[in-house]
Design a protein around this motif. Sequence first.
Motif, PDB file in Angstrom:
ATOM      1  N   GLU A  50       0.831  -1.214   0.000  1.00  0.00           N
ATOM      2  CA  GLU A  50       0.000   0.000   0.000  1.00  0.00           C
ATOM      3  C   GLU A  50       0.862   1.260   0.000  1.00  0.00           C
ATOM      4  OE1 GLU A  50      -2.872  -0.066  -0.862  1.00  0.00           O
ATOM      5  OE2 GLU A  50      -3.739  -1.966  -0.259  1.00  0.00           O
ATOM      6  N   ALA A  53       1.861   1.710  -3.407  1.00  0.00           N
ATOM      7  CA  ALA A  53       0.711   2.167  -4.207  1.00  0.00           C
ATOM      8  C   ALA A  53       0.515   3.669  -4.033  1.00  0.00           C
ATOM      9  CB  ALA A  53      -0.548   1.402  -3.797  1.00  0.00           C
ATOM     10  N   ILE A  54       0.697   4.177  -2.812  1.00  0.00           N
ATOM     11  CA  ILE A  54       0.542   5.618  -2.561  1.00  0.00           C
ATOM     12  C   ILE A  54       1.539   6.402  -3.425  1.00  0.00           C
ATOM     13  CG2 ILE A  54       0.880   7.454  -0.825  1.00  0.00           C
ATOM     14  CD1 ILE A  54      -0.272   5.411   1.261  1.00  0.00           C
ATOM     15  N   HIS A  77      -8.743   7.059  -5.726  1.00  0.00           N
ATOM     16  CA  HIS A  77      -8.187   5.786  -5.234  1.00  0.00           C
ATOM     17  C   HIS A  77      -6.942   6.023  -4.374  1.00  0.00           C
ATOM     18  CE1 HIS A  77      -8.000   1.533  -4.873  1.00  0.00           C
ATOM     19  NE2 HIS A  77      -6.799   1.443  -5.410  1.00  0.00           N
ATOM     20  N   GLN A  80      -8.338   6.474  -1.014  1.00  0.00           N
ATOM     21  CA  GLN A  80      -8.728   5.158  -0.471  1.00  0.00           C
ATOM     22  C   GLN A  80      -7.489   4.380  -0.020  1.00  0.00           C
ATOM     23  OE1 GLN A  80     -10.832   3.586  -3.942  1.00  0.00           O
ATOM     24  NE2 GLN A  80     -12.768   3.661  -2.817  1.00  0.00           N
ATOM     25  N   THR A  81      -6.413   4.486  -0.812  1.00  0.00           N
ATOM     26  CA  THR A  81      -5.196   3.720  -0.535  1.00  0.00           C
ATOM     27  C   THR A  81      -4.565   4.138   0.790  1.00  0.00           C
ATOM     28  OG1 THR A  81      -4.860   3.408  -2.898  1.00  0.00           O
ATOM     29  CG2 THR A  81      -2.936   3.082  -1.502  1.00  0.00           C
ATOM     30  N   GLN A  84      -6.494   2.445   3.329  1.00  0.00           N
ATOM     31  CA  GLN A  84      -6.169   1.008   3.298  1.00  0.00           C
ATOM     32  C   GLN A  84      -4.889   0.716   4.083  1.00  0.00           C
ATOM     33  OE1 GLN A  84      -5.955   0.178  -0.889  1.00  0.00           O
ATOM     34  NE2 GLN A  84      -8.173   0.035  -1.129  1.00  0.00           N
ATOM     35  N   GLU A 136      -3.529  -3.366  -9.311  1.00  0.00           N
ATOM     36  CA  GLU A 136      -4.787  -3.665  -8.598  1.00  0.00           C
ATOM     37  C   GLU A 136      -4.976  -5.176  -8.461  1.00  0.00           C
ATOM     38  OE1 GLU A 136      -6.418  -1.524  -6.931  1.00  0.00           O
ATOM     39  OE2 GLU A 136      -5.238   0.087  -7.781  1.00  0.00           O
ATOM     40  N   GLU A 139      -2.849  -6.486  -5.744  1.00  0.00           N
ATOM     41  CA  GLU A 139      -3.478  -6.181  -4.455  1.00  0.00           C
ATOM     42  C   GLU A 139      -4.641  -7.145  -4.170  1.00  0.00           C
ATOM     43  OE1 GLU A 139      -4.041  -1.813  -5.334  1.00  0.00           O
ATOM     44  OE2 GLU A 139      -3.112  -1.658  -3.364  1.00  0.00           O
ATOM     45  N   ASN A 165     -10.772  -3.458   2.119  1.00  0.00           N
ATOM     46  CA  ASN A 165      -9.694  -3.154   1.160  1.00  0.00           C
ATOM     47  C   ASN A 165      -9.905  -3.921  -0.140  1.00  0.00           C
ATOM     48  OD1 ASN A 165      -8.627  -1.634   3.211  1.00  0.00           O
ATOM     49  ND2 ASN A 165      -6.590  -2.577   3.160  1.00  0.00           N
ATOM     50  N   GLU A 169     -10.240  -2.482  -4.041  1.00  0.00           N
ATOM     51  CA  GLU A 169      -9.308  -2.862  -5.121  1.00  0.00           C
ATOM     52  C   GLU A 169     -10.097  -3.441  -6.306  1.00  0.00           C
ATOM     53  OE1 GLU A 169      -6.891  -1.511  -4.124  1.00  0.00           O
ATOM     54  OE2 GLU A 169      -5.939  -2.301  -2.336  1.00  0.00           O
ATOM     55  N   GLN A 172     -11.766  -0.624  -8.160  1.00  0.00           N
ATOM     56  CA  GLN A 172     -10.799   0.145  -8.956  1.00  0.00           C
ATOM     57  C   GLN A 172     -10.370  -0.652 -10.196  1.00  0.00           C
ATOM     58  OE1 GLN A 172     -10.116   3.151  -8.821  1.00  0.00           O
ATOM     59  NE2 GLN A 172      -8.145   3.490  -9.842  1.00  0.00           N
TER      60      GLN A 172
END
Length: 203
Positions: A50, A53-54, A77, A80-81, A84, A136, A139, A165, A169, A172
């Motif tokens: 995560e 991902a950010i 997203h 959201q991440t 998460q 995604e 994840e 979570n 995903e 998304q």
Amino acid sequence: MWTRDQAGSGLLEKTNTPTFRANISEGRKIMAESKKDMLVMWLRDAYSMEKQAIDMLQSHAGRLENYPELKARTEQHLGQTRVQADRVQDCLSRLGADTSTIKELTARFTAGVQAVMGTTAGDEVVKNAMGDYTFEHFEISSYRCLIATAEEVGEPEIARILGQNLREEEEQAAWLADHLPQVTRQYLQKLEAAGGDTSSAKR
Ligand SMILES: [Fe+2]
Ligand SMILES: [Fe+2]
């Protein structure tokens, strides 16, 4: 050859001792601890995932200029991440673990995706969208395994938290699946309109 009675009585003698019963009990305890250790280890990987991902979504959203819908969705997203990552950290805290010495598994995965995609190319909007779609699914697979592990070790609340979570995903990934063709067409049309100049089409 042993008859059922012979085998049974022999076994009963051997197993009906305090030492054997203690070993069985200790063996079960080690198994349970080992499963929980796997849950902690995989949660730490998910935390690293995560965090990665950010960085990736921040970079992709920040570079988009001419694709407002994709930019807005990527930023959504990203928000959201961040939540998460906090949820995964919460799961680790519930198990008495922390995120202080997280290994960088996912950094290698992302570097691999980026190497294949070539993100500095003139088609970066398409390559980044493909990379995000791939990520995604990485994840999704991580959370599916984690939820099964949480259920297996009797941690239903952790399974429930991770389920949130997983849903995000999947949503998304579904959005990207729907919009990848559109983004690609927009890119090709912009490219054609600019006479092959990629500078405005690529982001
Ligand atoms: Fe995520
Ligand atoms: Fe995601």
